[in-house]
Design a protein around this motif. Structure first.
Motif, short mmCIF file in Angstrom:
data_model
loop_
_atom_site.label_atom_id
_atom_site.label_comp_id
_atom_site.label_asym_id
_atom_site.label_seq_id
_atom_site.Cartn_x
_atom_site.Cartn_y
_atom_site.Cartn_z
N LEU A 27 0.86 -1.19 0.00
CA LEU A 27 0.00 0.00 0.00
C LEU A 27 0.89 1.23 0.00
CD1 LEU A 27 -2.27 -1.34 2.86
CD2 LEU A 27 -2.91 -1.19 0.44
N GLY A 31 4.13 7.91 1.21
CA GLY A 31 5.37 7.53 0.52
C GLY A 31 6.64 7.97 1.23
N GLN A 32 6.53 8.55 2.42
CA GLN A 32 7.70 9.10 3.10
C GLN A 32 8.66 8.03 3.63
OE1 GLN A 32 8.20 12.72 3.21
NE2 GLN A 32 6.83 12.09 1.58
N LEU A 34 8.03 4.40 2.53
CA LEU A 34 8.04 3.33 1.52
C LEU A 34 8.87 3.68 0.28
CD1 LEU A 34 7.08 0.59 0.54
CD2 LEU A 34 4.97 1.66 -0.29
N THR A 108 1.18 10.20 6.54
CA THR A 108 -0.16 9.94 7.07
C THR A 108 -0.09 9.14 8.38
OG1 THR A 108 -0.38 7.81 5.95
CG2 THR A 108 -1.05 9.78 4.69
N ASP A 121 6.52 8.97 16.30
CA ASP A 121 5.75 9.66 17.34
C ASP A 121 4.34 9.09 17.54
OD1 ASP A 121 7.63 11.88 18.08
OD2 ASP A 121 7.48 12.25 15.93
N ARG A 182 14.38 14.68 13.31
CA ARG A 182 13.32 15.00 14.28
C ARG A 182 12.58 13.76 14.79
NH1 ARG A 182 13.12 19.28 10.48
NH2 ARG A 182 13.76 21.23 11.40
C1 FAD Z 1 13.00 13.30 6.67
C2 FAD Z 1 11.95 12.54 7.45
C3 FAD Z 1 11.75 12.85 8.77
C4 FAD Z 1 10.78 12.16 9.51
N1 FAD Z 1 10.62 12.49 10.83
C5 FAD Z 1 9.69 11.83 11.54
C6 FAD Z 1 9.45 12.16 12.92
O1 FAD Z 1 10.03 13.07 13.48
N2 FAD Z 1 8.51 11.43 13.59
C7 FAD Z 1 7.80 10.43 12.99
O2 FAD Z 1 6.96 9.82 13.65
N3 FAD Z 1 7.97 10.11 11.70
C8 FAD Z 1 8.89 10.78 10.96
N4 FAD Z 1 9.06 10.48 9.64
C9 FAD Z 1 8.24 9.40 9.05
C10 FAD Z 1 6.93 9.99 8.53
O3 FAD Z 1 6.10 10.28 9.60
C11 FAD Z 1 6.19 9.05 7.55
O4 FAD Z 1 5.13 9.78 7.11
C12 FAD Z 1 5.66 7.75 8.08
O5 FAD Z 1 6.61 6.93 8.66
C13 FAD Z 1 5.06 6.90 6.97
O6 FAD Z 1 3.86 7.43 6.56
P1 FAD Z 1 3.50 7.52 5.04
O7 FAD Z 1 2.08 7.98 4.99
O8 FAD Z 1 4.49 8.32 4.31
O9 FAD Z 1 3.54 5.98 4.62
P2 FAD Z 1 4.22 5.23 3.39
O10 FAD Z 1 5.66 5.54 3.31
O11 FAD Z 1 3.41 5.43 2.14
O12 FAD Z 1 4.00 3.72 3.86
C14 FAD Z 1 4.73 3.22 4.96
C15 FAD Z 1 4.29 1.76 5.21
O13 FAD Z 1 2.96 1.70 5.68
C16 FAD Z 1 2.11 0.91 4.82
N5 FAD Z 1 0.82 1.60 4.82
C17 FAD Z 1 0.59 2.89 4.46
N6 FAD Z 1 -0.71 3.19 4.67
C18 FAD Z 1 -1.30 2.08 5.17
C19 FAD Z 1 -2.63 1.78 5.59
N7 FAD Z 1 -3.61 2.71 5.57
N8 FAD Z 1 -2.89 0.54 6.04
C20 FAD Z 1 -1.90 -0.40 6.12
N9 FAD Z 1 -0.63 -0.18 5.72
C21 FAD Z 1 -0.33 1.06 5.26
C22 FAD Z 1 2.85 0.91 3.50
O14 FAD Z 1 2.53 -0.22 2.71
C23 FAD Z 1 4.30 0.90 3.94
O15 FAD Z 1 4.69 -0.40 4.31
C24 FAD Z 1 10.01 11.15 8.89
C25 FAD Z 1 10.20 10.85 7.53
C26 FAD Z 1 11.16 11.54 6.81
C27 FAD Z 1 11.32 11.22 5.35
#
Ligand code: FAD
Length: 265
Positions: A27, A31-32, A34, A108, A121, A182
């Motif tokens: 899924l 994308g942050q 994955l 998300t 977090d 962070r």
């Molecule tokens: C530079 C940077 C700094 C960051 N700093 C922090 C921070 O300070 N604190 C923090 O908590 N996070 C941090 N993150 C992570 C960020 O919060 C991401 O958004 C989070 O880890 C993944 O969310 P996403 O929506 O991008 O998921 P994605 O990257 O799209 O997916 C991540 C995983 O979750 C699965 N997935 C996605 N949605 C669902 C769903 N609805 N049901 C089941 N599975 C699903 C995907 O298949 C994949 O395996 C950081 C990321 C970056 C790049």
């Protein structure tokens, strides 16, 4: 990056069918995490099921007792939501502390929870508030959801649809952050739920965990000095270039005390 097939369903029913295509389908939410893993070839899905066009996965609502956040709610939406700010200000404040502006506008809550990064977090808020993770198949209590480093109770193809947070009497989150990413070196979420105190710690261990001694002490008296009386052991805590296990143990106490102070304001 390996070749993959891209799908953009507009309903949860279609996404569920596509996600069930086999263990190699993934899924895509913000994308942050994955996309980086795919670029590094740590993840090579055969199919990518993009959840971004599914309206059912969006939205935030509150009925005074529960705040329900759609899986595709961006961190920035949670941080700015009037409903969240009113009912659980600690949750909005936590979302505001995640990453940088770009990450907050893409990432998300569903993606963060499914990923279960040990330094993320949201797991602290979900476990600290005793929330329920709702999927396309079932409801999973926070205490059952987080299984280990990058591991959750989700089965292959299972989609988080929303998260239900019970509104606490008072709560706060404090984090000692990695200054570059962070992410939490240690973050502590403290909630006085009305039916007991919950203390959830992220960043310190292989996955988020509850600190039962602090919960007991705070249950007897919800005050910063109750936390000071608990000696946090370093055994089993993370040790890396950012912080030793002993330093993290110390930080758990400091962050918990600050969270209680903030919750009392
Ligand atoms: C530079 C940077 C700094 C960051 N700093 C922090 C921070 O300070 N604190 C923090 O908590 N996070 C941090 N993150 C992570 C960020 O919060 C991401 O958004 C989070 O880890 C993944 O969310 P996403 O929506 O991008 O998921 P994605 O990257 O799209 O997916 C991540 C995983 O979750 C699965 N997935 C996605 N949605 C669902 C769903 N609805 N049901 C089941 N599975 C699903 C995907 O298949 C994949 O395996 C950081 C990321 C970056 C790049």
């Amino acid at each position: 990056m390996h070749a993959f097939e891209y799908h953009r369903p507009s309903s949860l029913a279609d996404a569920s069918k596509l996600a069930g295509k086999g263990d190699d389908a993934k899924l895509l939410a913000g994308g942050q995490s994955l996309v980086q893993a795919m670029k590094l070839r740590l993840s090579a899905p055969s199919d990518l099921v993009d959840l971004n066009a599914i309206a059912e996965l969006r939205g935030i609502k509150s009925d005074g007792k529960t705040v329900t956040v759609g899986a595709m709610a961006r961190h920035a939406e949670v941080a700015a939501s009037p409903e969240v700010k009113k009912a659980i200000p600690a949750l909005a404040a936590l979302a505001e502390l995640i990453g940088d502006r770009q990450v907050r506008h893409q990432g998300t809550i569903g993606g963060s929870l499914a990923n279960n990064d040990p330094a993320a977090d949201y797991p602290a808020a979900v476990l600290g508030l005793g929330a329920t993770v709702v999927t396309n198949k079932r409801k999973i209590a926070a205490d059952e959801f987080f299984k280990g480093m990058f591991e959750t109770a989700l089965q292959a193809g299972e989609i988080i649809t929303q998260v239900s947070f019970p509104v606490p009497k008072r709560a706060a989150y404090t984090k000692f952050k990695n200054p570059a990413s962070r992410f939490a070196i240690v973050g502590v979420f403290v909630a006085d739920t009305g039916s007991g105190v919950r203390v959830a710690v992220t960043g310190a261990g292989s996955s988020v965990f509850r600190q039962s001694e602090m919960e007991k002490a705070l249950g007897a008296k919800f005050a910063p000095e109750s936390v000071s009386g608990v000696k946090v052991k370093a055994d089993g805590l993370n040790s890396d270039l950012h912080a030793s296990a002993e330093y993290r143990a110390h930080l758990v106490g400091v962050m918990a005390k600050r969270a209680v102070e903030a919750a009392l304001k």
